[in-house]
Design a protein around this motif. Structure first.
Motif, short mmCIF file in Angstrom:
data_model
loop_
_atom_site.label_atom_id
_atom_site.label_comp_id
_atom_site.label_asym_id
_atom_site.label_seq_id
_atom_site.Cartn_x
_atom_site.Cartn_y
_atom_site.Cartn_z
N SER A 9 37.32 47.07 42.59
CA SER A 9 37.41 45.87 42.53
C SER A 9 38.20 45.64 41.13
O SER A 9 38.20 46.38 40.43
N ARG A 10 38.42 44.18 40.95
CA ARG A 10 38.90 43.77 39.50
C ARG A 10 37.84 44.35 38.60
O ARG A 10 38.37 44.33 37.40
N SER A 36 40.74 53.28 36.48
CA SER A 36 40.48 51.90 36.41
C SER A 36 40.82 51.53 35.13
O SER A 36 41.43 50.32 34.99
N LEU A 40 43.50 48.69 35.58
CA LEU A 40 43.28 47.27 35.46
C LEU A 40 43.89 46.35 34.62
O LEU A 40 44.17 45.19 34.64
N ASN A 48 54.31 49.32 39.90
CA ASN A 48 53.14 49.71 40.69
C ASN A 48 52.61 51.04 40.75
O ASN A 48 52.08 51.83 41.43
N TYR A 59 49.54 52.09 42.85
CA TYR A 59 48.32 51.28 43.18
C TYR A 59 48.86 49.73 43.55
O TYR A 59 50.14 49.49 43.41
N LYS A 60 48.03 49.06 44.26
CA LYS A 60 48.62 47.82 44.81
C LYS A 60 47.37 46.97 44.66
O LYS A 60 46.31 47.29 45.35
N ARG A 61 47.49 45.78 44.14
CA ARG A 61 46.16 44.51 44.30
C ARG A 61 46.47 44.00 45.38
O ARG A 61 47.56 43.17 45.84
N SER A 64 41.21 40.57 45.15
CA SER A 64 40.53 41.07 44.25
C SER A 64 40.07 42.66 44.19
O SER A 64 39.62 43.36 43.35
N TYR A 66 41.91 46.71 44.39
CA TYR A 66 43.06 47.50 44.13
C TYR A 66 42.78 48.71 45.02
O TYR A 66 41.94 49.49 44.93
#
Lengths: 161, 936
Positions: A9-10, A36, A40, A48, A59-61, A64, A66
């Motif tokens: 998560s965020r 992270s 983050l 990305n 990674y892709k968000r 909230s 990832y």
């Protein structure tokens, strides 16, 4: 091939981890911590991809959450980005407008779906329908159980009225 | 009634969340979700682990309950805690008949266990059974587990079932079976190589997903070896064509792109097949062109295919038209606003410039933009590209950029990476030596101890050798500028150890060379270095040796050396150091200061680190001395065989020899050393015997000597040792050398020299195992001095060569002989006696011995200096080394075996330098080539 899949998560809380290459529990914790920390803080407009210890992390968000996948340095990053998207779309279709809470409470289902999308670190099924079909077949048993439970609870409810 | 109500509520709840999770579990997840801090989360989980540990161990846990526990374990493990106590229950759950529970069991085991876990063996039987199941979902669950859990040893147990499943009626099972085979191939190619035809056949499977799985497997196999699969090119190209022409079911479309993942996989395989193969490549041009024109650059997945196509084009035999197209595409990528596209563009450009270096020029601005971009990933990728396009014309700019970037990062992994790249570029393209030195200094400064020691050695050698041409002035200028820059660098705090070593060495060697800095100034700086790094013995060793050199140069130039109090206290401190190495260096410096100027000048001439040393093998210059000794009544020299035949006294030597040969322990008591007969004059021919005694006793009494050597002065030591070692009634060849007794000692060293020159390396090998290599090198001279029979050497050499893999003795001998056949006679670390070639020869030997210590910088340096310190008595040398660092001789020999053995025989004359530099040569296998790289 994909070495591991991470969802966090965020706030950096882990939501799902799947390791296709052998990592010890210690290494896993280290990977999650380091990645992270790297991912983050990255801004929304940056690319990305992150090069990290000789491999690449894509990674892709989504809201909230990832989604990260680690691939070899020779692999196609854009393709991997689409694999992530593919997985998210299947989750979305399965849960119906998926949100983080769905994954928090039903993480084992997310695992089952992931197992249908990826196997041994490779994309195994590029057809969303096929994945959905297999998952549905597996869930049919559960649904049967659910119906039983539901009807049973109805009976009980009526009996106690 | 109440009971029924709760049951009803629970059932309703479980149907809500699905899979029968209880409230307990939901609460857990919620609590963790709401945890404010990491510590709170930890606390909750640890409490839950304790609960689970208790509950899961209870007898007769209901199966549904157990399933929930297992899922909770998965949760706990996912959050990074150890749930190993529950692994066995997960394994047990796979045995369950209910598919639901079985799947949960498999999921948990695949998440918990690695393929080398000991519990795997318990699950094999279940997997075997499930693979044969009628329910295809059970098969699927088992196959997923197979892909994760089966290791090399257990492959045969499941392989037959997997092969059966290749023809299962459900495509989901078939594709998983193919993937399992792919996994097996990755584990152990030989076990599944007989199944390659089956996998190839799966390419024609009616279901595209099975075909795509077969592509994964083929990709791995072709990566390993492409030749047997060349005949697949045609079918693969036609599959790709069909996909591109949209002939696959709509199901496999992804954002309206036909089966993009299959396309990418195919392109990857084609790249492998077509690489360097014109004929195969020609078959592909058509379909590749089709993809380039049909590709959709507006979507991400379209770009993924286009990028893959560009990399395929750059990998296969080039086609100019298509490459032109690829270059245009790359330009589009680079111009894109999207960072991902830019990144892919940079990567594609890096591939294209391998074929056509010019194509980068059109995109200079775009590349510079990416380099300036705030995105770290893009920056690194661009540096990657720059690294690939470095030429001698742009090296300074690119390296400057890289150093600039290196300065900003803290990631050790990438720092190591980029520093090694900078070093590589600098070595290959350096425009000037001065630039190279500056660059290296920066690398050392920023990357510090991540740089391998070899780079530092190369740098020192470059400074010492200069351009290698005749232009001495330029070299001197280079050195002066190096000294200047290092004096500047020293002002900065927190320098890495490697850089300090280089600085110390350069300051010691060239600090006073151009006369712009006084010796006091340089020595002061070196003292500062040593004091600033109390914990770093290597740096201290370098510093004290550098001080020694400067003192020697000063003395050699006829100036008086007045050491500052600071320096004196440093020497003082080091001479009582716990490190015998440092101690020895300190003593050596003191001994050197006590010698007269002329001697010192010969011992340590200026700028002699690169000089070769000539050795007079025959020692003809000593004939007169031998003659006069004989005339005075000395007995003629007897070779060992002759002495052996005399008997009596030889028992010692022979038993010792046997010991050395067999490398075995000595079980008999050590011989008692006897007091020497004081009447033995310095000209009595006793030395040889003395040596032997010393050699044997040295083995025995080493500890004692080590103790002595720290507390006594050199001359004292000579006397005590000699006194304690000599045996009565022994035949002696040479007079006992004493301090400042030039003729005597020159004889002995000449003797040593001659024997060494004419002797076999086998004798060296005999000694090594017993002694430290340091010692053995010294002692081997003793041995050789009494072994002058040329007839043995051939055979022994061979024997030793075969015993030691033919490497070690050879290298020893070659380094030795190279020392003796060298052209230029200029010794920097020769014996502290009047100049004579014997001394040179000996120092050459010292160096050859020294080469064996090249592994350890500290040790390697201690030897040459031990010579300086040594008073002109051999015994003292023996002592010096017994006081020296006792290191594992085998370890040091290994270094010798590996490195010089290959380089030396081909190069009969290795450059003999100041020993510490020499060892630098040893550490680099081909002593010639790197320097060429540096300069060219």
């Amino acid at each position: 091939m994909i070495h591991f899949v991470l969802l966090f998560s965020r706030q950096g809380k882990v939501r799902l981890t799947k390791w296709y290459s052998p990592y010890s529990q210690k290494e896993r914790a280290k990977v999650i911590r380091e990645l992270s920390g790297v991912i983050l803080p990255r801004g929304p407009k940056l690319c990305n991809f992150v090069e990290w210890r000789g491999v690449k992390v894509v990674y892709k968000r989504y809201a909230s959450l990832y989604f990260c996948m680690c691939i070899d340095s020779e692999d196609n990053e854009l393709e991997c980005l689409e694999i992530i998207h593919h997985y998210v779309q299947i989750l979305d279709r399965y849960f119906g407008n998926v949100c983080e809470l769905d994954l928090i409470f039903n993480f084992h289902k997310a695992y089952f779906i992931l197992d249908e999308v990826l196997i041994a670190g490779e994309l195994q099924e590029s057809s969303k329908k096929s994945v959905a079909r297999v998952i549905a077949a597996q869930d049919a048993l559960v649904d049967a159980a659910k119906e039983q439970a539901a009807s049973l609870s109805n009976i009980i409810a009526q009996a106690t009225r | 009634m109440e009971q029924l109500k709760t049951i009803g509520r629970e059932l309703a709840l479980s149907s809500q969340v699905g899979w029968g999770s209880s409230k307990e579990f939901l609460d857990l997840v919620k609590a963790i979700g709401e945890a404010k801090s990491k510590a709170e989360e930890e606390r909750i989980i640890i409490a839950d682990i304790e609960l689970l540990r208790k509950k899961i161990g209870e007898p007769d846990v209901p199966r549904r309950k157990m399933k929930e526990y297992i899922i909770r374990l998965v949760y706990v493990e996912m959050l990074g805690h150890d749930a190993s106590f529950g692994y066995i229950h997960a394994v047990k759950m796979t045995h369950d008949d209910s598919l639901l529970l079985k799947r949960t069991g498999y999921l948990a085991t695949t998440l918990f266990l690695n393929e080398d876990h000991s519990l795997i063996i318990l699950i094999i039987n279940t997997i075997q059974k499930d693979l044969r199941s009628d329910n295809y979902l059970v098969c699927c669950a088992a196959l997923t587990a197979v892909c994760r859990l089966i290791n090399e040893e257990t492959i045969p147990a499941v392989l037959p079932q997997i092969v059966d499943l290749l023809s299962h009626q459900k495509e989901a099972v078939r594709k998983k079976a193919v993937m399992a085979l792919d996994r097996f191939y990755q584990r152990s190619p030989s076990l599944v190589s007989h199944l390659i035809p089956e996998i190839r056949q799966k390419l024609c499977d009616r279901d595209p997903s099975v075909m795509s799985a077969a592509l994964c497997a083929l990709f791995d196999m072709i990566t390993a070896e492409s030749e047997p699969f060349k005949n697949l090119t045609g079918s693969l190209v036609s599959i790709l064509k069909q996909v591109v022409e949209h002939r696959l079911p709509k199901l496999y479309d992804y954002h309206r792109t036909p089966a993009p993942f299959i396309q990418i996989k195919l392109l990857k395989i084609l790249a492998l097949l077509g690489s360097g193969d014109k004929h195969t490549s020609e078959n592909m041009y058509n379909v590749l062109g089709q993809i380039l024109t049909k590709g959709d650059p507006s979507t991400n997945i379209g770009n993924a295919i286009l990028y893959e196509c560009v990399s395929t084009l750059s990998a296969i035999y080039p086609n100019q038209k298509l490459l032109q197209h690829a270059a245009e595409l790359t330009a589009k990528f680079l111009k894109s606003e999207n960072h991902n596209s830019k990144y892919m563009g940079i990567d594609a450009l890096g591939r294209l410039i391998k074929i056509n270096p010019e194509c980068a020029e059109d995109h200079q601005l775009a590349v510079i933009d990416c380099l300036e971009d705030p995105d770290d990933t893009l920056k690194r990728k661009t540096l990657d590209l720059l690294y690939k396009m470095t030429k001698s014309s742009n090296v300074d700019v690119i390296v400057d950029r890289m150093i600039g970037y290196m300065r900003t990062i803290s990631d050790a992994h990438y720092k190591t990476d980029i520093s090694s790249r900078i070093i590589e570029l600098a070595e290959r393209y350096a425009p000037s030596n001065h630039w190279f030195i500056q660059t290296m200094n920066q690398v050392f400064e920023f990357a510090g101890d991540l740089v391998p020691a070899k780079v530092a050695h190369d740098l020192m050698r470059l400074i010492a050798e200069g351009a290698g041409g005749e232009d001495e002035d330029a070299d001197n200028q280079l050195r002066s500028s190096a000294v200047e820059s290092y004096l500047q660098v020293l002002g900065e705090p927190k320098l890495p150890s490697v850089l300090l070593q280089v600085i110390c060495w350069v300051l010691g060697e060239y600090g006073t060379a151009d006369g712009s800095h006084s010796a006091d100034y340089i020595i002061g700086k070196l003292c500062d270095v040593a004091e600033a790094h109390p914990g770093d013995n290597t740096v201290k060793g370098y510093a004290i040796t550098a001080i020694t050199k400067i003192c020697a140069f000063e003395k050699g130039a006829g100036r008086k050396v007045g050491l500052t109090s600071e320096c004196r206290s440093l020497i003082e401190e080091l001479s009582t150091s716990h490190s015998t190495n440092l101690q020895q260096r300190a003593y050596e410096l003191q001994a050197l200061l006590g010698l007269n100027d002329e001697t010192v000048a010969t011992v340590m001439p200026m700028d002699a680190s690169c000089e070769d040393i000539e050795v007079d093998k025959s020692l003809a210059f000593l004939n007169a001395f031998v003659k006069s000794a004989l005339e005075k009544g000395a007995r003629p020299y007897l070779s060992e065989s002759e002495r052996l035949s005399i008997g009596g006294i030889t028992t010692l030597a022979s038993s010792n020899n046997q010991n050395d040969l067999s490398h075995s322990l000595r079980f008999e008591a050590y011989e008692r050393p006897q007091l020497p007969v004081p009447s033995l004059s310095s000209f009595q021919p006793t030395v040889v015997r003395e040596f032997e005694d010393q050699r044997t006793t040295n083995n025995n009494l080493r500890a004692t000597y080590a103790g002595h050597s720290t507390s006594m002065t050199d001359t004292q030591l000579v006397n005590t040792e000699a006194a304690s070692l000599r045996l009565d009634g022994i035949q002696k060849k040479w007079g006992r050398p004493t301090y400042n007794n030039t003729p005597a000692s020159s004889t002995s060293s000449a003797d040593r020299g001659r024997s060494a020159a004419g002797n076999s390396p086998a004798e060296f090998s005999k000694d090594e195992p017993v002694e430290s290599s340091l010692k053995s090198a010294v002692e081997s001279r003793y041995v050789t001095s009494r072994k002058q029979r040329p007839e043995i050497s051939e055979e022994k050499q061979k024997l030793a060569a075969s015993l030691f893999g033919g490497t070690f003795p050879k290298s020893q001998s070659s380094s030795r002989s190279s020392g003796s056949t060298g052209k230029v006679s200029k010794s920097s670390h020769s014996r502290s006696q009047a100049p004579h070639i014997g001394a040179n020869e000996q120092s050459a030997q010292m160096r050859s011995a020294n080469s064996s210590t090249s592994i350890d910088k500290g040790h390697e340096k201690s030897l040459p200096v031990s010579q300086n310190l040594a008073t002109p008595d051999l015994l003292d040398l023996g002592d010096g080394d017994s006081a020296g660092p006792s290191s594992d001789p085998f370890k040091q020999l290994e270094g010798l075996l590996e490195v010089p053995s290959t380089a030396m025989p081909s190069k009969p004359v290795i450059p003999q330098q100041v020993p510490d530099l020499l060892s630098l040569y040893e550490s680099t296998p081909s002593s010639g080539s790197p320097s060429i790289n540096l300069i060219g």
